[in-house]
Design an enzyme around this catalytic site. Sequence first.
Site: not given
Ligand code: BG6
Length: 513
Positions: A202-203, A265
């Site tokens: 989960d980044h 997230h």
């Molecule tokens: C991803 C979603 O997990 O996270 C995307 O699938 C979203 O829809 C993105 O744009 C947002 O990540 P970050 O790191 O750019 O805020």
Amino acid sequence: MNRASEQENVNPLREGLSTRAVPQPCSVVIFGATGDLAHRKLIPALYNLAADGELPPAVTVIGFARREKSDDEFRREMEEATRKFSRQPVRDEIWKTFGQSIFYHQSDFGDESGYKSLAAKLDKIDQERGTRGNRLFYFAVAPDQFEPILKHLKGAGLNEAREGSWARVIVEKPFGTDLASARELNRVVHTSFAEEQTYRIDHFLGKETAQNILVLRFANAIFEPLWNTRYIDHVQITAAETLGVEGRAGYYEGAGALRDMVQNHLLQLLCLIAMEAPTDLGADNIRDEKVKVVGSLRRFAPNEVANSVVRGQYAEGAINGKPVPAYRTEKNVNPNSMTDTFVALRLNIDNWRWWDVPIYMRVGKRLPKSGTEISVHFKKAPLVLFNKQSTEENVLVIRIQPDEGISLRMQAKMPGTSFRIEPVKMDFHYGTSFGKASPEAYERLLLDAMSGDATLFARRDEVEQAWTFIDVIENAWAAKKDAPELFFYPAGSWGPEEADNLLARDGRAWRRL
Ligand code: BG6
């Protein structure tokens, strides 16, 4: 690898990282290596780790994909992508060495022989490059490809670690589309890899400021005594994006904002804000506390969903003065699509600490500004003094991105002869305070997986608990097919007005980003 041998890998000289195991030499096999994720995130992350001296030199990357390609062609493509997407400019001398550690392996995901030859290639790499039999398999593919890959990895004996080495798998989202599919996916993954070998990414957890939530709460003595229903009025979490669906309709149409962002997230951020202090920073102790938060989320009864959840979709509008189309007219989107590109929710955590503290969340695409933040709104001071002037509440804002940092809003006396009170801000900015750029989330997470540290990855029970919460909402929406509550908002606005009403009903308003 057992705990004792991981302890031996702890390098006490690494600044500030005395509790962290050192990443070990390994082969990183990326399934779906010709896809977007590898180009935009994975290879640039590995390059940046190499450039910062964080990556053991033996680490070797093997791109596994269907298209015919030579090692050199793949390296060239990866170099081009890294030059485009890397957070720091690519230095030729570093790329020269790093590029030589990249290889390509052509095979269909369903072709058994491709895995036999992969096993042979990995053995050869172990001998020639010193990767010590350690393997990290990265699934940058759609979930329907997991099963054949897992089956054949097992068939080739690649799922099992040999004596003194390890085998791990990193699984990308979406991890299921509901509880049943997530359980099934877990079952499939566990036919080849045990839970300890499985790293569900989960980044958001890899973002510096998300990790800092634990430090803010538990390394400072002043916040924790106030961190409960007696002193906190409510909490807001916003994840806003100016981007639209960006050519991802194939995936997004079946997902929507609730599954795409909230299930993973936003609930992860909420866990970090709401969890109890773990007994120590061990991966399972932290995750035990997080899963209790998700487990304590009050489940909506189906007829409560409309009251507590607002579903929106962007109509045409303008972002930064440029006209943008409606979601329904984007490429590959059903012109009658009911997919949510915006969600706002009011939720409660039914435990002692958070009793009666509403948590408001909103997430949306095509909003006026990009930014993710959490704001903790404290109860107001009693109004008895200062001529009963109405004051604003103290707000602690954690900016996850951009301009990462933390600010605290307080009341101060305006200079002058009268007693006028105005809000002021104490502000901490990561960029200026540390003078050092934060690594990208994928850098941290890849390194952790190479070190065997699963703290920042989602455990099976966390994912499944999160789905039990989300499923009630999705099911209520699906059941109302004939009279669905989907509110349209012009692109470039802060979502449908129903989202504002959600808070206005409680006498509150969204914080302006
Ligand atoms: C991803 C979603 O997990 O996270 C995307 O699938 C979203 O829809 C993105 O744009 C947002 O990540 P970050 O790191 O750019 O805020």
